[in-house]
Design a protein around this motif. Sequence first.
Motif, PDB file in Angstrom:
ATOM      1  N   LYS A 418       0.840  -1.204   0.000  1.00  0.00           N
ATOM      2  CA  LYS A 418       0.000   0.000   0.000  1.00  0.00           C
ATOM      3  C   LYS A 418       0.875   1.254   0.000  1.00  0.00           C
ATOM      4  N   LYS A 419       1.934   1.205   0.771  1.00  0.00           N
ATOM      5  CA  LYS A 419       2.802   2.376   0.899  1.00  0.00           C
ATOM      6  C   LYS A 419       4.259   1.935   0.884  1.00  0.00           C
ATOM      7  N   ARG A 420       5.100   2.736   0.249  1.00  0.00           N
ATOM      8  CA  ARG A 420       6.520   2.405   0.251  1.00  0.00           C
ATOM      9  C   ARG A 420       7.073   2.497   1.671  1.00  0.00           C
ATOM     10  N   ARG A 421       7.924   1.545   2.026  1.00  0.00           N
ATOM     11  CA  ARG A 421       8.616   1.652   3.314  1.00  0.00           C
ATOM     12  C   ARG A 421       9.809   2.598   3.140  1.00  0.00           C
ATOM     13  N   LYS A 422      10.175   3.283   4.216  1.00  0.00           N
ATOM     14  CA  LYS A 422      11.329   4.183   4.141  1.00  0.00           C
ATOM     15  C   LYS A 422      12.366   3.771   5.175  1.00  0.00           C
ATOM     16  N   ASP A 423      12.715   2.487   5.132  1.00  0.00           N
ATOM     17  CA  ASP A 423      13.645   1.964   6.138  1.00  0.00           C
ATOM     18  C   ASP A 423      15.106   2.244   5.795  1.00  0.00           C
ATOM     19  N   PHE A 424      15.381   2.400   4.513  1.00  0.00           N
ATOM     20  CA  PHE A 424      16.785   2.513   4.105  1.00  0.00           C
ATOM     21  C   PHE A 424      17.229   3.975   4.060  1.00  0.00           C
ATOM     22  N   THR A 425      18.359   4.237   4.715  1.00  0.00           N
ATOM     23  CA  THR A 425      18.921   5.595   4.713  1.00  0.00           C
ATOM     24  C   THR A 425      20.177   5.654   3.850  1.00  0.00           C
ATOM     25  N   THR A 426      21.024   4.653   4.035  1.00  0.00           N
ATOM     26  CA  THR A 426      22.273   4.600   3.258  1.00  0.00           C
ATOM     27  C   THR A 426      22.492   3.155   2.821  1.00  0.00           C
ATOM     28  N   ALA A 427      23.423   2.969   1.907  1.00  0.00           N
ATOM     29  CA  ALA A 427      23.714   1.609   1.439  1.00  0.00           C
ATOM     30  C   ALA A 427      24.238   0.755   2.592  1.00  0.00           C
ATOM     31  N   LYS A 428      25.126   1.339   3.388  1.00  0.00           N
ATOM     32  CA  LYS A 428      25.718   0.569   4.479  1.00  0.00           C
ATOM     33  C   LYS A 428      24.643   0.117   5.470  1.00  0.00           C
ATOM     34  N   GLN A 429      23.784   1.047   5.809  1.00  0.00           N
ATOM     35  CA  GLN A 429      22.731   0.743   6.771  1.00  0.00           C
ATOM     36  C   GLN A 429      21.750  -0.263   6.176  1.00  0.00           C
ATOM     37  N   ALA A 430      21.443  -0.135   4.885  1.00  0.00           N
ATOM     38  CA  ALA A 430      20.514  -1.078   4.236  1.00  0.00           C
ATOM     39  C   ALA A 430      21.114  -2.484   4.235  1.00  0.00           C
ATOM     40  N   MET A 431      22.409  -2.564   3.975  1.00  0.00           N
ATOM     41  CA  MET A 431      23.060  -3.878   3.950  1.00  0.00           C
ATOM     42  C   MET A 431      23.026  -4.514   5.340  1.00  0.00           C
ATOM     43  N   GLU A 432      23.191  -3.678   6.347  1.00  0.00           N
ATOM     44  CA  GLU A 432      23.134  -4.218   7.713  1.00  0.00           C
ATOM     45  C   GLU A 432      21.710  -4.648   8.047  1.00  0.00           C
ATOM     46  N   MET A 433      20.767  -3.902   7.497  1.00  0.00           N
ATOM     47  CA  MET A 433      19.364  -4.170   7.809  1.00  0.00           C
ATOM     48  C   MET A 433      18.867  -5.475   7.196  1.00  0.00           C
ATOM     49  N   ILE A 434      19.445  -5.877   6.081  1.00  0.00           N
ATOM     50  CA  ILE A 434      18.971  -7.116   5.441  1.00  0.00           C
ATOM     51  C   ILE A 434      19.865  -8.309   5.781  1.00  0.00           C
ATOM     52  N   TYR A 436      19.997 -10.338   8.136  1.00  0.00           N
ATOM     53  CA  TYR A 436      19.378 -11.550   8.689  1.00  0.00           C
ATOM     54  C   TYR A 436      18.881 -12.504   7.612  1.00  0.00           C
ATOM     55  N   PHE A 437      18.766 -12.032   6.397  1.00  0.00           N
ATOM     56  CA  PHE A 437      18.361 -12.939   5.316  1.00  0.00           C
ATOM     57  C   PHE A 437      19.515 -13.861   4.911  1.00  0.00           C
ATOM     58  N   PHE A 438      20.718 -13.474   5.304  1.00  0.00           N
ATOM     59  CA  PHE A 438      21.901 -14.217   4.855  1.00  0.00           C
ATOM     60  C   PHE A 438      22.641 -14.894   5.995  1.00  0.00           C
ATOM     61  N   ASP A 439      22.333 -14.481   7.201  1.00  0.00           N
ATOM     62  CA  ASP A 439      23.180 -14.877   8.303  1.00  0.00           C
ATOM     63  C   ASP A 439      22.277 -15.192   9.492  1.00  0.00           C
ATOM     64  N   ASP A 440      22.404 -16.403  10.058  1.00  0.00           N
ATOM     65  CA  ASP A 440      21.513 -16.740  11.182  1.00  0.00           C
ATOM     66  C   ASP A 440      22.290 -16.770  12.496  1.00  0.00           C
ATOM     67  N   SER A 441      23.396 -16.054  12.540  1.00  0.00           N
ATOM     68  CA  SER A 441      24.186 -16.089  13.775  1.00  0.00           C
ATOM     69  C   SER A 441      23.747 -15.020  14.784  1.00  0.00           C
ATOM     70  N   PHE A 442      22.550 -14.478  14.559  1.00  0.00           N
ATOM     71  CA  PHE A 442      22.072 -13.419  15.469  1.00  0.00           C
ATOM     72  C   PHE A 442      21.648 -13.976  16.833  1.00  0.00           C
ATOM     73  N   GLU A 443      21.672 -13.077  17.799  1.00  0.00           N
ATOM     74  CA  GLU A 443      21.215 -13.403  19.148  1.00  0.00           C
ATOM     75  C   GLU A 443      19.699 -13.199  19.203  1.00  0.00           C
ATOM     76  N   CYS A 444      18.998 -13.992  20.002  1.00  0.00           N
ATOM     77  CA  CYS A 444      17.557 -13.776  20.154  1.00  0.00           C
ATOM     78  C   CYS A 444      17.259 -13.305  21.575  1.00  0.00           C
ATOM     79  N   ALA A 445      16.645 -12.149  21.670  1.00  0.00           N
ATOM     80  CA  ALA A 445      16.289 -11.633  23.006  1.00  0.00           C
ATOM     81  C   ALA A 445      14.767 -11.515  23.084  1.00  0.00           C
ATOM     82  N   TYR A 446      14.160 -12.404  23.848  1.00  0.00           N
ATOM     83  CA  TYR A 446      12.688 -12.424  23.934  1.00  0.00           C
ATOM     84  C   TYR A 446      12.218 -11.658  25.157  1.00  0.00           C
TER      85      TYR A 446
END
Length: 547
Positions: A418-434, A436-446
């Motif tokens: 419905k509406k464009r997301r505006k999550d990306f500010t810079t290339a570096k930040q966008a790469m960091e933001m995505i 998790y699609f490539f790397d599952d070594s993240f920590e989970c904090a519930y």
Amino acid sequence: MDWNKLAEALIPDENVKPLDYYEEKYPERDLPKGAQVTRLAPSPTGFIHLGNLFVAIANERIAHQSGGLMYLRIEDTDLKRKVDGAVDAVKNALRYFDIRFDEGAEIEGAENAYAPYYQRERAELYHAYAKELIKRGLAYPCFCTEDELSALREKQTAEKKITGYYGEYAACRNLTEEQIYENLKARKPYVIRLRSQGSAENKLTFRDEIKGDITVTENDQDVVILKSDGIPTYHFAHAIDDHFMRTTLVIRGEEWLASLPIHIELFDLLGFRRPKYGHNCSLQKIDGDTRRKLSKRKDPELSLEFYRQEGYYARAVKVYMLTLLNSNFEEWYLKNPDGALEDFKFSIGKMGKSGALFDLNKLSDISKNELAKLSAEEMYDFLKTWADEFGTDVQKGYFADKEYLLKILTLCMGIGGKKRRKDFTTAKQAMEMIAYFFDDSFECAYRFDAATVKTVLSGFAAAYDYADDCSAWFDKVKAVAAANGFATDMKAYKADPTAFPGNVSDVAEMLRIATTGLSNTPDLWTIMQILGKEKTLARLNKAISAL
Ligand code: GLU
């Protein structure tokens, strides 16, 4: 005094030709009336900054809009500050922002008729004109040593006088012919100084193209024009260069305003018509309670390299610079959000007279908006160009499967939604933001206790079917929620939140964290679709066993 003889003795340069030769070699340019010739004249210190871009945009716009041209001149007279590769750094930095030079230092394919564009290669010209000034009694050799000059400075400071080499303090100004030749014979090093004709008693009014009429005190300093190694100072070199490169307009930082009286005198004594000058305001920022100039030491965002390394979208930076440069740009941009920036009518009269406030947050907002206009393919190219140069090896790997990355970008940019997301500010930040699609070594904090999360995740994993559409998928989330006592009816939950451990969105959050490491992402069903059945289940199972 035989000034001609002295000129020959002081500047024995065999290459020097009669002055007419230079006027003929570098004739007036054949350009339409009103066309402006502008330049960017950086010193090759390796540090190219936002202030350079700020004036480069103004110079470029005015030159090209008027049917004129802009050239790149490298002011490399100060060898101490010279850094290898600095010219490439200038060109790369400006190319990123699509600043086009029509001619100049290492501008391939250009006619370059006014070459050389490196000041170090123009010694002959400077020598010719320094000689000319000596012959006319308007320049003289100065044999003062560094120690003598600092003693002079101290004396002047103690006497509360303006410091410098002028009037009664200019010891070598009135050396006799005999004294000069004695010094030369003794091989004393010397510089060539201007014999200033000005007086600190006189004011002169000058029209600045940006700031309007400015009244300054006439120059009376006998400034150095050639240093002891025969290399000119910036003041002298730039006057000769702007004349022979037939510059018509100089837009430069206002830090040069203080030297303007010297420049005016030099142009006048050399008999050159002055270009028009516009001194551009400095870039400032708010720092706590104060407003101050951007500083090289404190503000990484002053360096243009910062914008390339972080992967700021060049158009966004340009939009922001234009917003700061021309007071009516913002209005134009609102009306023409997708317009070519060249279509904006840039005007020198609309440039700010005093400090422009630079705010990285504002730039980030513009950047978000600009990036949100891209297609997934365009975003892919933008990120790839950045990653090729600045990405980690892992990040470079993101581009191995183009289809996969395009799906991610389509989702993360809200394309088709419905509406464009505006999550990306810079290339570096966008790469960091995505990542998790490539790397599952993240920590989970519930936010819930491990036992609850474990049953929720296990229940969902058992029921998960990749073939489920979005609504069947959500029904399963609801079922797991209900099975664990979480509210699925939001009305009931709102009526008495204490009756439940949480609601269905808390359950979705657990799934989200287990799958991505994040509590906030685009649509989770789509994320699982993109990851695919195996990766999704592997992540859920990994999260379960970690609990
Ligand atoms: N070389 C000077 C600088 O590095 C240029 C000043 C001018 O544009 O006249 O800032």
